[in-house]
Design a protein around this motif. Structure first.
Motif, short mmCIF file in Angstrom:
data_model
loop_
_atom_site.label_atom_id
_atom_site.label_comp_id
_atom_site.label_asym_id
_atom_site.label_seq_id
_atom_site.Cartn_x
_atom_site.Cartn_y
_atom_site.Cartn_z
N LEU A 1 34.06 44.75 36.41
CA LEU A 1 34.45 43.43 36.82
C LEU A 1 35.33 43.29 37.95
O LEU A 1 35.35 42.95 38.82
CB LEU A 1 34.90 42.44 35.56
CG LEU A 1 34.96 40.91 35.72
CD1 LEU A 1 33.98 40.55 36.56
CD2 LEU A 1 35.32 40.18 34.42
N LEU A 2 36.38 44.23 37.82
CA LEU A 2 37.61 44.45 38.64
C LEU A 2 37.08 44.80 40.05
O LEU A 2 37.44 44.10 41.11
CB LEU A 2 38.62 45.31 38.21
CG LEU A 2 39.96 45.35 38.96
CD1 LEU A 2 40.68 44.11 38.78
CD2 LEU A 2 40.71 46.62 38.46
N ASN A 3 36.27 45.93 40.21
CA ASN A 3 35.57 46.30 41.34
C ASN A 3 34.85 45.23 41.94
O ASN A 3 34.86 44.99 43.51
CB ASN A 3 34.82 47.48 41.15
CG ASN A 3 35.42 48.53 40.63
OD1 ASN A 3 36.80 48.76 41.11
ND2 ASN A 3 34.97 49.64 40.22
N LEU A 4 34.06 44.55 41.06
CA LEU A 4 33.15 43.05 41.65
C LEU A 4 34.15 42.24 42.39
O LEU A 4 33.81 41.80 43.58
CB LEU A 4 32.53 42.70 40.43
CG LEU A 4 31.48 41.82 40.60
CD1 LEU A 4 30.17 42.39 41.41
CD2 LEU A 4 30.87 41.22 39.57
N LEU A 5 35.20 41.66 41.76
CA LEU A 5 36.13 40.72 42.04
C LEU A 5 36.90 41.29 43.37
O LEU A 5 36.98 40.65 44.44
CB LEU A 5 37.18 40.57 41.33
CG LEU A 5 36.61 39.84 39.88
CD1 LEU A 5 37.95 39.35 38.94
CD2 LEU A 5 35.85 38.49 40.25
N ASN A 6 37.39 42.63 43.37
CA ASN A 6 37.99 43.16 44.70
C ASN A 6 37.04 43.31 45.69
O ASN A 6 37.53 42.84 46.97
CB ASN A 6 38.54 44.37 44.29
CG ASN A 6 39.84 44.63 43.48
OD1 ASN A 6 40.58 43.48 43.70
ND2 ASN A 6 40.29 45.46 42.95
N SER A 7 35.93 43.63 45.70
CA SER A 7 35.12 43.75 46.78
C SER A 7 34.67 42.43 47.21
O SER A 7 34.51 42.06 48.38
CB SER A 7 33.76 44.57 46.32
OG SER A 7 32.70 43.87 46.63
N GLY A 8 34.51 41.37 46.14
CA GLY A 8 34.29 40.03 46.64
C GLY A 8 35.72 39.46 47.58
O GLY A 8 35.52 38.66 48.61
N ILE A 9 36.75 39.82 47.18
CA ILE A 9 38.03 39.37 47.82
C ILE A 9 37.96 39.88 49.51
O ILE A 9 38.14 39.21 50.23
CB ILE A 9 39.21 39.49 47.16
CG1 ILE A 9 39.47 38.57 45.79
CG2 ILE A 9 40.41 39.21 48.06
CD1 ILE A 9 40.49 39.19 44.95
N GLN A 10 37.62 41.07 49.22
CA GLN A 10 37.84 41.81 50.53
C GLN A 10 36.73 41.08 51.67
O GLN A 10 36.94 41.17 52.81
CB GLN A 10 37.39 43.37 50.44
CG GLN A 10 38.62 44.25 50.06
CD GLN A 10 38.48 45.80 49.34
OE1 GLN A 10 37.53 45.75 49.06
NE2 GLN A 10 39.55 46.20 49.35
N GLU A 11 35.40 40.88 51.11
CA GLU A 11 34.33 40.24 51.81
C GLU A 11 34.73 39.11 52.40
O GLU A 11 34.67 38.64 53.61
CB GLU A 11 33.23 40.09 51.03
CG GLU A 11 32.15 41.47 51.10
CD GLU A 11 30.86 41.22 50.12
OE1 GLU A 11 30.25 40.41 50.31
OE2 GLU A 11 30.71 42.13 49.45
N LEU A 12 35.44 38.08 51.65
CA LEU A 12 36.11 36.91 51.86
C LEU A 12 36.96 36.93 52.93
O LEU A 12 37.28 36.15 53.76
CB LEU A 12 36.37 36.29 50.49
CG LEU A 12 35.22 35.78 49.84
CD1 LEU A 12 35.86 35.06 48.59
CD2 LEU A 12 34.29 34.88 50.34
N GLN A 13 38.11 38.16 52.78
CA GLN A 13 38.86 38.37 53.95
C GLN A 13 38.37 38.50 55.27
O GLN A 13 38.75 38.19 56.40
CB GLN A 13 39.89 39.34 53.44
CG GLN A 13 40.80 39.19 52.35
CD GLN A 13 41.68 40.39 51.50
OE1 GLN A 13 41.16 41.42 51.84
NE2 GLN A 13 42.84 40.09 51.15
N LYS A 14 37.04 39.24 55.23
CA LYS A 14 36.49 39.80 56.26
C LYS A 14 35.80 38.77 56.87
O LYS A 14 35.87 38.61 58.15
CB LYS A 14 35.83 41.24 56.19
CG LYS A 14 36.34 42.26 56.20
CD LYS A 14 35.54 43.62 56.21
CE LYS A 14 36.05 44.75 55.45
NZ LYS A 14 35.42 45.23 54.29
N THR B 1 43.36 42.03 40.30
CA THR B 1 42.72 42.36 41.53
C THR B 1 43.93 42.67 42.65
O THR B 1 45.00 42.34 42.36
CB THR B 1 42.07 41.21 41.88
OG1 THR B 1 42.75 40.08 42.15
CG2 THR B 1 41.11 40.74 40.85
N ILE B 2 43.37 43.01 43.83
CA ILE B 2 44.19 43.03 44.90
C ILE B 2 44.70 41.81 45.12
O ILE B 2 44.34 40.55 45.05
CB ILE B 2 43.40 43.55 46.39
CG1 ILE B 2 42.19 42.74 46.39
CG2 ILE B 2 43.30 45.01 46.10
CD1 ILE B 2 41.63 43.02 47.83
#
Ligand code: ARG
Length: 265
Positions: free
Chosen positions: A239-252, A101-102
């Motif tokens: 799954l990778l996109n799902l996790l990345n978008s989750g991490i980004q949302e939690l960053q925001k 992930t990122i």
């Protein structure tokens, strides 16, 4: 008759599936506080909270699977686990076999010794016993830079008043047999405190944590500049996109900072 039961079963099953959602097997090695550790018989820590938060956002459940660090990547490849969340550093070699992930946090390596010892950074050289966790970047760094005849250490890697290069003669290189590899940091720290080894090379955020819970201190930082990511099986884009978008949302939404505050400050 059978058909009617079957239909009944299916109609019942659909809401049940929706209610419970999918469960991902999240592999970790839980002797790595504050990233992952066991408290009152539960798996807790930064990574555990993080993946559960992503699960809440994206609608999946988390089953934590605690295994040795060096078997995490093989378990992902064979499909025994779906995600690695283990304070794992994103490295080029690992990127060849898994997808990361990122990055969600970063750190360096630390040199940890007993609190009551006079050791400084030179503990890394000569006839000293160094402990690492098998297969970690600390293991790789020590193996590559300290045990080789062709020693590759550069002074700028180590932040300390000490000039490391002055100590780099052949006789100061630690012999390979002086590196002890552990499955868990609990054993490594216990051996350090009991004087079975002289130092541990491990991730700085974790070393910091051990200085608060055990009679140990940090005598140097090795600037490896590592970024931590979660990993999925190579090619598992969904799954990778799902996790990345989750991490980004939690960053925001500030939740990631909250977790960092909770575990690292
Ligand atoms: N960051 C280091 C690495 O990726 C150490 C990670 C160890 N993690 C653990 N859960 N024991 O190699």
């Amino acid at each position: 008759m059978f058909k009617r039961y079957f239909m009944f079963f299916i109609v019942l099953l659909i809401p049940i599936l929706f209610a419970f959602g999918v469960t991902y097997k999240v592999g970790t090695e839980a002797s790595f506080p504050p990233f992952e550790y066991v408290e009152n018989g539960q798996y807790v820590g930064f990574d555990i909270d993080l993946i559960r938060e992503i699960g809440k956002l994206k609608g999946f459940n988390v089953e934590v699977i605690d295994i040795s660090f060096d078997s995490l990547i093989p378990s992902l490849t064979t499909g025994n686990i779906d995600i690695i969340a283990a304070g794992m550093t994103i490295t080029e070699d690992r990127q060849k076999v898994v997808d990361f992930t990122i990055p969600y946090y970063s750190g360096d390596q630390s040199i940890l010794v007993r609190k009551d010892s006079d050791f400084d950074i030179t503990v890394l050289f000569g006839n000293h016993k160094i402990g690492v966790q098998t297969g970690t970047t600390g293991d790789l760094w020590v193996t590559e830079h300290l045990s080789d005849k062709n020693i590759k250490i550069k002074s700028y890697w180590v932040f300390h008043l000490f000039k490391v290069t002055e100590h780099l003669s052949d006789k100061n290189i630690i012999p390979k047999k002086n590196i002890t590899r552990y499955d868990t940091f609990n054993f490594a720290v216990r051996d350090l405190v009991n004087k079975n080894i002289d130092a541990i090379v491990l991730d700085n955020p974790v070393a910091e944590r051990f200085t608060k819970t055990d009679p140990v201190k940090i005598v140097g930082i090795i600037k490896t500049e590592e970024s931590y990511g979660m990993a999925v099986k190579k090619g598992n884009k969904e799954l990778l996109n799902l996790l990345n978008s989750g991490i980004q949302e939690l960053q925001k939404n500030g939740k990631l900072d909250e977790l960092i505050e909770k575990y690292f400050k």
